[in-house]
Write a protein that holds these residues in place. Structure first.
Motif, PDB file in Angstrom:
ATOM      1  N   VAL A   1      10.105   3.556  -3.862  1.00 53.02           N
ATOM      2  CA  VAL A   1       9.056   2.655  -4.453  1.00 53.02           C
ATOM      3  C   VAL A   1       9.402   1.217  -4.576  1.00 53.02           C
ATOM      4  O   VAL A   1       8.857   0.196  -4.070  1.00 53.02           O
ATOM      5  N   MET A   2      10.633   1.144  -5.101  1.00 55.26           N
ATOM      6  CA  MET A   2      11.327  -0.283  -5.154  1.00 55.26           C
ATOM      7  C   MET A   2      11.548  -0.775  -3.951  1.00 55.26           C
ATOM      8  O   MET A   2      11.495  -1.965  -3.834  1.00 55.26           O
ATOM      9  N   VAL A   3      12.219  -0.096  -2.896  1.00 54.07           N
ATOM     10  CA  VAL A   3      12.587  -0.752  -1.758  1.00 54.07           C
ATOM     11  C   VAL A   3      11.382  -1.449  -1.065  1.00 54.07           C
ATOM     12  O   VAL A   3      11.508  -2.376  -0.470  1.00 54.07           O
ATOM     13  N   THR A   4      10.160  -0.312  -0.824  1.00 55.98           N
ATOM     14  CA  THR A   4       9.013  -0.892  -0.240  1.00 55.98           C
ATOM     15  C   THR A   4       8.363  -2.231  -0.946  1.00 55.98           C
ATOM     16  O   THR A   4       7.631  -2.844  -0.562  1.00 55.98           O
ATOM     17  N   TYR A   5       8.378  -1.977  -2.344  1.00 59.88           N
ATOM     18  CA  TYR A   5       7.863  -2.983  -3.317  1.00 59.88           C
ATOM     19  C   TYR A   5       8.338  -4.309  -2.956  1.00 59.88           C
ATOM     20  O   TYR A   5       7.821  -5.199  -2.748  1.00 59.88           O
ATOM     21  N   HIS A   6       9.873  -4.223  -2.975  1.00 59.23           N
ATOM     22  CA  HIS A   6      10.563  -5.697  -3.029  1.00 59.23           C
ATOM     23  C   HIS A   6      10.213  -6.083  -1.430  1.00 59.23           C
ATOM     24  O   HIS A   6       9.856  -7.186  -1.252  1.00 59.23           O
ATOM     25  N   ALA A   7      10.273  -5.172  -0.600  1.00 60.55           N
ATOM     26  CA  ALA A   7      10.062  -5.938   0.914  1.00 60.55           C
ATOM     27  C   ALA A   7       8.818  -6.326   1.136  1.00 60.55           C
ATOM     28  O   ALA A   7       8.526  -7.386   1.613  1.00 60.55           O
ATOM     29  N   ALA A   8       7.720  -5.674   0.361  1.00 60.00           N
ATOM     30  CA  ALA A   8       6.531  -6.191   0.297  1.00 60.00           C
ATOM     31  C   ALA A   8       6.102  -7.636  -0.339  1.00 60.00           C
ATOM     32  O   ALA A   8       5.612  -8.533   0.713  1.00 60.00           O
ATOM     33  N   GLN A   9       6.552  -7.706  -1.508  1.00 62.10           N
ATOM     34  CA  GLN A   9       6.466  -9.038  -2.114  1.00 62.10           C
ATOM     35  C   GLN A   9       7.163 -10.192  -1.154  1.00 62.10           C
ATOM     36  O   GLN A   9       6.772 -11.223  -1.283  1.00 62.10           O
ATOM     37  N   LEU A  10       8.522  -9.832  -0.685  1.00 67.40           N
ATOM     38  CA  LEU A  10       9.220 -10.955  -0.002  1.00 67.40           C
ATOM     39  C   LEU A  10       8.625 -11.209   1.288  1.00 67.40           C
ATOM     40  O   LEU A  10       8.403 -12.277   1.802  1.00 67.40           O
ATOM     41  N   LEU A  11       7.802 -10.230   2.160  1.00 65.62           N
ATOM     42  CA  LEU A  11       7.118 -10.307   3.207  1.00 65.62           C
ATOM     43  C   LEU A  11       5.837 -11.462   3.211  1.00 65.62           C
ATOM     44  O   LEU A  11       5.630 -12.185   3.900  1.00 65.62           O
ATOM     45  N   ILE A  12       5.444 -11.167   1.839  1.00 64.25           N
ATOM     46  CA  ILE A  12       3.943 -11.816   1.698  1.00 64.25           C
ATOM     47  C   ILE A  12       4.283 -13.215   1.345  1.00 64.25           C
ATOM     48  O   ILE A  12       3.818 -14.149   2.033  1.00 64.25           O
ATOM     49  N   VAL A  13       5.362 -13.441   0.649  1.00 66.69           N
ATOM     50  CA  VAL A  13       5.815 -14.634   0.503  1.00 66.69           C
ATOM     51  C   VAL A  13       6.337 -15.671   1.645  1.00 66.69           C
ATOM     52  O   VAL A  13       5.770 -16.765   1.841  1.00 66.69           O
TER      53      VAL A  13
ATOM     54  N   LEU B   1       0.837  -1.423   0.122  1.00 61.63           N
ATOM     55  CA  LEU B   1       0.014   0.071  -0.040  1.00 61.63           C
ATOM     56  C   LEU B   1       0.969   1.268   0.076  1.00 61.63           C
ATOM     57  O   LEU B   1       0.608   2.145  -0.726  1.00 61.63           O
ATOM     58  N   VAL B   2       1.860   1.245   0.869  1.00 59.48           N
ATOM     59  CA  VAL B   2       2.918   2.355   0.849  1.00 59.48           C
ATOM     60  C   VAL B   2       3.399   2.571  -0.433  1.00 59.48           C
ATOM     61  O   VAL B   2       3.653   3.921  -1.022  1.00 59.48           O
ATOM     62  N   SER B   3       4.253   1.675  -1.064  1.00 59.31           N
ATOM     63  CA  SER B   3       4.882   1.497  -2.399  1.00 59.31           C
ATOM     64  C   SER B   3       4.025   2.127  -3.429  1.00 59.31           C
ATOM     65  O   SER B   3       4.275   3.089  -4.231  1.00 59.31           O
ATOM     66  N   ASP B   4       2.925   1.574  -3.455  1.00 57.57           N
ATOM     67  CA  ASP B   4       1.944   2.063  -4.643  1.00 57.57           C
ATOM     68  C   ASP B   4       1.402   3.228  -4.462  1.00 57.57           C
ATOM     69  O   ASP B   4       1.037   4.317  -5.318  1.00 57.57           O
ATOM     70  N   THR B   5       1.083   3.852  -3.189  1.00 57.48           N
ATOM     71  CA  THR B   5       0.613   5.539  -2.881  1.00 57.48           C
ATOM     72  C   THR B   5       1.670   6.079  -3.226  1.00 57.48           C
ATOM     73  O   THR B   5       1.495   7.315  -3.691  1.00 57.48           O
ATOM     74  N   ILE B   6       3.070   5.897  -2.915  1.00 56.13           N
ATOM     75  CA  ILE B   6       4.143   6.772  -3.306  1.00 56.13           C
ATOM     76  C   ILE B   6       4.316   6.898  -4.879  1.00 56.13           C
ATOM     77  O   ILE B   6       4.398   7.941  -5.414  1.00 56.13           O
TER      78      ILE B   6
END
Length: 215
Positions: free
Chosen positions: A198-210, A176-181
């Motif tokens: 955007v990329m740091v939060t996006y990568h962290a998001a995908q990794l944490l979900i998995v 949510l944070v990544s796409d909002t930014i």
């Protein structure tokens, strides 16, 4: 942890660092290589974690891989974000969020009332009130599509809260944070720090979900 899971994890970390560095330096060649490579490696990691030692309450693997695959498609489309490619990328990520919700729905939740839903809904309202509504308002012809996308992101976070896994919740929140930014940077006001954030939060998001689903 098996050897190939370890190797995939190391490769994933190195690829992420290379991508962030490329975004900071404006190195589009390295960025175009590392951005899709990260998602391919993450898909391999998800497959390996599931096949090596899946948890008792593991989600169905198919919708998770579909979500990661659609995210990869979205990444490729957004590498050169023309108007048409941006809309297609938005559609790909919208479908990815639907697949993530589908994945979460295959996981058993805790018994009793899911109290984490209450702070999740509050976060959604605060984020939308502070940033999301401005993104939607300035999206022009894409206003309706962006609004639907915002609702999909909110749904993903709320469903994660229902399931109650803190790692998955953190991943969905970072999405949510990544796409909002990203939306604010594209439609409202550009900032120098936005692309790498955007990329740091996006990568962290995908990794944490998995990891949250398969650890």
């Amino acid at each position: 942890m098996s050897t190939h899971v370890w190797l995939l994890s190391v490769a994933l970390g190195i690829t992420a660092l290379l991508n962030w560095s490329a975004v900071l330096r404006g190195d589009h060649v390295v960025e175009r290589i590392t951005k899709p490579t990260f998602m391919l490696l993450l898909g391999g990691l998800a497959w390996s974690l599931f096949t090596d030692s899946p948890p008792v309450d593991a989600p169905h693997l198919t919708p998770l891989l579909v979500a990661l695959g659609l995210s990869l498609v979205g990444d490729l489309l957004l590498l050169t974000a023309t108007e048409v490619r941006f809309r297609l990328g938005l559609l790909a990520f919208l479908a990815a969020h639907v697949a993530f919700v589908w994945t979460l729905l295959t996981v058993p939740g805790p018994s009793g009332f899911p109290w984490l839903v209450l702070p999740a809904v509050l976060v959604v309202f605060l984020m939308h009130g502070r940033f999301g509504r401005h993104v939607v308002r300035h999206a022009g012809r894409d206003r309706f599509a962006v609004l639907v996308y915002v609702l999909a992101l909110a749904t993903l976070l709320v469903v994660a809260a229902v399931k109650g896994d803190w790692v998955v919740i953190a991943g969905c929140f970072l999405f949510l944070v990544s796409d909002t930014i990203l939306g604010h940077d594209r439609f409202v006001h550009e900032r120098r720090w936005a692309p790498v954030t955007v990329m740091v939060t996006y990568h962290a998001a995908q990794l944490l979900i998995v990891l949250g689903l398969l650890r």
